[in-house]
Design a protein around this motif. Structure first.
Motif, PDB file in Angstrom:
ATOM      1  N   PRO A  33     122.063 -24.216  21.068  1.00 17.09           N
ATOM      2  CA  PRO A  33     120.838 -23.462  20.768  1.00 17.09           C
ATOM      3  C   PRO A  33     120.401 -22.641  21.985  1.00 17.09           C
ATOM      4  O   PRO A  33     120.345 -23.165  23.104  1.00 17.09           O
ATOM      5  CB  PRO A  33     119.827 -24.561  20.438  1.00 17.09           C
ATOM      6  CG  PRO A  33     120.666 -25.708  19.944  1.00 17.09           C
ATOM      7  CD  PRO A  33     121.918 -25.657  20.772  1.00 17.09           C
ATOM      8  N   ASP A  78     120.661 -20.357  16.648  1.00  9.19           N
ATOM      9  CA  ASP A  78     122.113 -20.330  16.439  1.00  9.19           C
ATOM     10  C   ASP A  78     122.639 -18.941  16.815  1.00  9.19           C
ATOM     11  O   ASP A  78     122.504 -17.978  16.051  1.00  9.19           O
ATOM     12  CB  ASP A  78     122.396 -20.649  14.969  1.00  9.19           C
ATOM     13  CG  ASP A  78     123.881 -20.725  14.646  1.00  9.19           C
ATOM     14  OD1 ASP A  78     124.689 -20.126  15.369  1.00  9.19           O
ATOM     15  OD2 ASP A  78     124.231 -21.387  13.646  1.00  9.19           O
ATOM     16  N   ASN A 136     128.249 -23.231  20.813  1.00  5.50           N
ATOM     17  CA  ASN A 136     127.138 -22.681  20.034  1.00  5.50           C
ATOM     18  C   ASN A 136     125.848 -23.469  20.299  1.00  5.50           C
ATOM     19  O   ASN A 136     125.122 -23.830  19.374  1.00  5.50           O
ATOM     20  CB  ASN A 136     127.453 -22.664  18.542  1.00  5.50           C
ATOM     21  CG  ASN A 136     126.538 -21.716  17.766  1.00  5.50           C
ATOM     22  OD1 ASN A 136     126.028 -20.742  18.316  1.00  5.50           O
ATOM     23  ND2 ASN A 136     126.317 -22.016  16.498  1.00  5.50           N
ATOM     24  N   ARG A 154     125.265 -17.298  14.480  1.00  8.21           N
ATOM     25  CA  ARG A 154     124.711 -16.795  13.229  1.00  8.21           C
ATOM     26  C   ARG A 154     124.242 -15.342  13.401  1.00  8.21           C
ATOM     27  O   ARG A 154     124.496 -14.492  12.545  1.00  8.21           O
ATOM     28  CB  ARG A 154     123.545 -17.678  12.775  1.00  8.21           C
ATOM     29  CG  ARG A 154     122.870 -17.219  11.491  1.00  8.21           C
ATOM     30  CD  ARG A 154     121.707 -18.138  11.120  1.00  8.21           C
ATOM     31  NE  ARG A 154     120.972 -17.646   9.963  1.00  8.21           N
ATOM     32  CZ  ARG A 154     121.303 -17.899   8.705  1.00  8.21           C
ATOM     33  NH1 ARG A 154     122.369 -18.651   8.447  1.00  8.21           N
ATOM     34  NH2 ARG A 154     120.591 -17.411   7.706  1.00  8.21           N
ATOM     35  N   HIS A 161     116.827 -21.219  12.412  1.00 10.15           N
ATOM     36  CA  HIS A 161     118.147 -21.860  12.385  1.00 10.15           C
ATOM     37  C   HIS A 161     118.523 -22.386  13.771  1.00 10.15           C
ATOM     38  O   HIS A 161     119.679 -22.361  14.168  1.00 10.15           O
ATOM     39  CB  HIS A 161     119.205 -20.889  11.860  1.00 10.15           C
ATOM     40  CG  HIS A 161     119.098 -20.642  10.387  1.00 10.15           C
ATOM     41  ND1 HIS A 161     118.246 -19.687   9.859  1.00 10.15           N
ATOM     42  CD2 HIS A 161     119.691 -21.251   9.319  1.00 10.15           C
ATOM     43  CE1 HIS A 161     118.345 -19.705   8.541  1.00 10.15           C
ATOM     44  NE2 HIS A 161     119.202 -20.634   8.187  1.00 10.15           N
TER      45      HIS A 161
END
Length: 627
Positions: free
Chosen positions: A248, A462, A246, A465, A459
């Motif tokens: 960025p 992400d 995960n 997400r 965030h």
């Protein structure tokens, strides 16, 4: 250029309170019908590239401005508007000069002029609304889509069953249908959030995301070995690790654009994005733009984009210049970069020579001192981080400077990722096509796209997400609907990708999902990924109806599911089990009757009948599409 320029509904009317409804209707008619009509028939002579009679017809602003002979539109009065009357049969002058628009096209132009507010004062670019706050992406999606349904007066489709939702989410997050045991376990205890988290934590998720983004960023390879060198170069591993960890998204894109010879596990393989394009800097620029801007810029090679005014020829050649100091290093996958050179000019339609300065669609320009006159640049070892390295990296890297600008303080990057993932998981982008986020393609839900993009960036890019919020949302759980697809009031039909099909066919017949040779055969035969329009080809029909690959698959299942089903003494039970294995559901009454009749008619060859029944189910339209 304002940073919201590629997302807002770009032009709206300044209205009095009494004309708000008419203005809204005019905006919808323009984006839904009139703009396409003018683009196809008028803008070639009355647009960005040419302005005959001083008239431009590519935006409401320019239409209402008129030309050398004055206004061509009288708001609210089509019969007093030259834009409409010149379209009539026998009009003099007649527009377009050598073509007659259809009655429906003329009616659309007439309707648009009729609803333009009489009290129109001016036309200006719309300003973004004040962002609303939502507790989650799921809430934002549900709220903003429901508001769109209410405005359009449509009811959303009914939600699918737990079994259908389970099959759908397995296909999207694991790249295959669930096994019968997995499906039964979920239906017995349907914890959707738990299943989403479980699938996203599994290795299959990273592979599935890699498959999608390999295609989005690199295109499809089908001849010979469709894996090409992407697997051996480390490119696949780079992408899979990025989604597994995960990372960025802006960091992932930064590594891809920089292509530094870094042996760190996170970066190894990233250089293949540039290397595969073999020093073709225009191909590189055309591949980079959809990733960092969300839109293709190919049309701006020879002139400013003929329809999307914000995309200039300078953007195209500036992006070429960002990478033209690079060069593939033989016997490696490295892409070196020179510390000097790469200064180039481009020529516009007026035959004017202009410097190719690295300029982003956000309006930011990278400062760089050009050599003056006949001055020749001097290259030396002191200009590199390690002059003796096989893949040299300059102390000032132009492509690294671009990578930094493109992945920091660039809202278009977040928008591009969110829109692509939305399209991959729902079948259609909020801006559609999903790689054309520009002023010619108004978002169906601008506030939603903006909210999701800002949330993504806030965030730390992400990626999980974004995916999680979409698959948890109400729209993801809807069945098929009759409303316009851009309303997302029902799930859009979307064909499975070749990788999804290859694994799912194997799961359906009880085999392990992964087999590289089988997958490559399916990819070669059925290469499309999120096609703009799905049209089955003769090649695909041949593959499905009688290919050696499919024959071999069913042959491998002879001692497994085929033998097990054939051993069932009851024909109806055999049919039910076949439907459950392939579709994850029981057959309908008519389906059961037809299938049982087929099996009974071939009772003298029961194994072959079972095989043929499975083949028919596995190559049906239902299996080939997302449930």
């Amino acid at each position: 250029m304002p940073r919201h320029a590629l997302i807002a509904p770009f032009f709206c009317l300044v209205l009095t309170a009494a004309s708000i409804t008419r203005g809204a209707d005019a905006t919808a008619l323009w984006s839904g019908k009139v703009r396409r009509i003018l683009d196809e028939n008028c803008v070639k002579c009355h647009g960005v590239l040419e302005q005959k009679g001083g008239l431009e017809l590519d935006t409401p602003e320019m239409v209402l401005k008129g030309g050398e002979d004055g206004a061509v539109v009288s708001p609210g009065k089509p019969e007093a508007s030259a834009l409409f009357t010149s379209l009539e049969k026998g009009a003099d002058p007649h527009m377009p000069p050598k073509k007659q628009l259809t009655d429906a096209e003329r009616a659309a132009v007439r309707e648009w002029i009729a609803v333009l507010p009489v009290t129109l004062a001016a036309v200006e670019k719309a300003q973004p609304k004040v962002a609303r706050k939502f507790g989650s992406g799921e809430e934002a999606i549900s709220t903003l889509l429901a508001e769109g349904w209410a405005r359009a007066g449509v009811q959303p489709a009914a939600a699918v069953t737990d079994a259908v939702w389970c099959r759908r989410v397995y296909l999207d997050l694991a790249g295959r249908i669930p096994t019968q045991a997995e499906l039964a376990a979920f239906v017995a205890a349907p914890q959707r959030d738990g299943l989403i988290d479980k699938l996203m934590a599994a290795p299959e998720y990273a592979v599935r995301m890699r498959e999608l983004w390999d295609h989005f960023m690199m295109g499809r390879l089908t001849r010979g070995n469709p894996d090409g060198r992407r697997k051996g170069s480390g490119w696949w591993t780079f992408l899979e690790k990025a989604f597994k960890d995960n990372r960025p998204w802006n960091e992932v894109v930064y590594d891809v654009l920089c292509a530094k010879p870094d042996k760190a596990p996170d970066r190894k393989g990233a250089s293949w994005f540039l290397f595969e394009r073999k020093n073709d800097f225009q191909k590189i620029a055309e591949a980079v733009a959809p990733v960092v801007y969300g839109t293709r810029i190919d049309c701006a090679q020879c002139h400013d984009h003929p329809l999307a005014r914000e995309i200039k020829q300078a953007h195209y050649w500036g992006l070429v210049a960002a990478f033209n100091r690079g060069k593939n290093v033989d016997a490696s996958t490295g892409v070196a970069e020179s510390a000097v050179g790469g200064f180039m000019n481009f020529t516009n339609l007026k035959k004017e020579s202009q410097p190719a300065v690295v300029t982003l669609l956000t309006g930011r320009t990278l400062p760089e001192v050009w050599p003056g006159g006949e001055t020749k640049e001097k290259d030396g070892p002191e200009m590199y981080e390690d002059a003796k390295a096989a893949v040299r990296v300059p102390k000032y890297s132009r492509r690294e400077a671009f990578a930094d600008a493109a992945t920091q303080d660039n809202p278009l990057l977040a928008r591009a990722f969110v829109n692509r993932m939305w399209a991959a998981l729902t079948g259609r982008g909020i801006v559609n096509p999903p790689d054309e986020i520009n002023e010619r393609n108004t978002p169906s839900h601008p506030e939603l796209l903006e909210w999701l993009a800002q949330d993504f960036a806030a965030h730390k890019y992400d990626t999980r997400r974004v995916v999680r919020e979409i698959v948890r949302s109400r729209v993801y759980a809807l069945g098929a609907g009759d409303a316009a697809p851009e309303l997302f009031a029902g799930m859009t039909e979307r064909p499975l990708t070749a990788e999804q099909l290859a694994r799912s066919w194997r799961v359906a017949v009880g085999l392990p999902p992964d087999d590289d040779e089988f997958r490559r055969s399916v990819v070669t035969a059925m290469p499309d990924v999120l096609p703009k329009e799905y049209n089955a080809s003769f090649q695909q029909a041949q593959f499905l109806s009688g290919s050696p690959t499919m024959n071999a698959l069913l042959q491998a299942a002879q001692g497994g599911i085929i033998a097990r089903l054939t051993a069932l003494p009851d024909v109806n039970a055999r049919v039910r089990e076949a439907f459950q294995a392939v579709y994850g559901r029981a057959p309908g009454a008519e389906e059961a009757a037809q299938a049982a009749a087929f099996v009974t008619a071939n009772a003298d060859r029961p194994a072959e009948a079972t095989r043929d029944l499975l083949w028919a189910l596995m190559t049906s339209a239902e299996f080939l599409a997302m449930p």
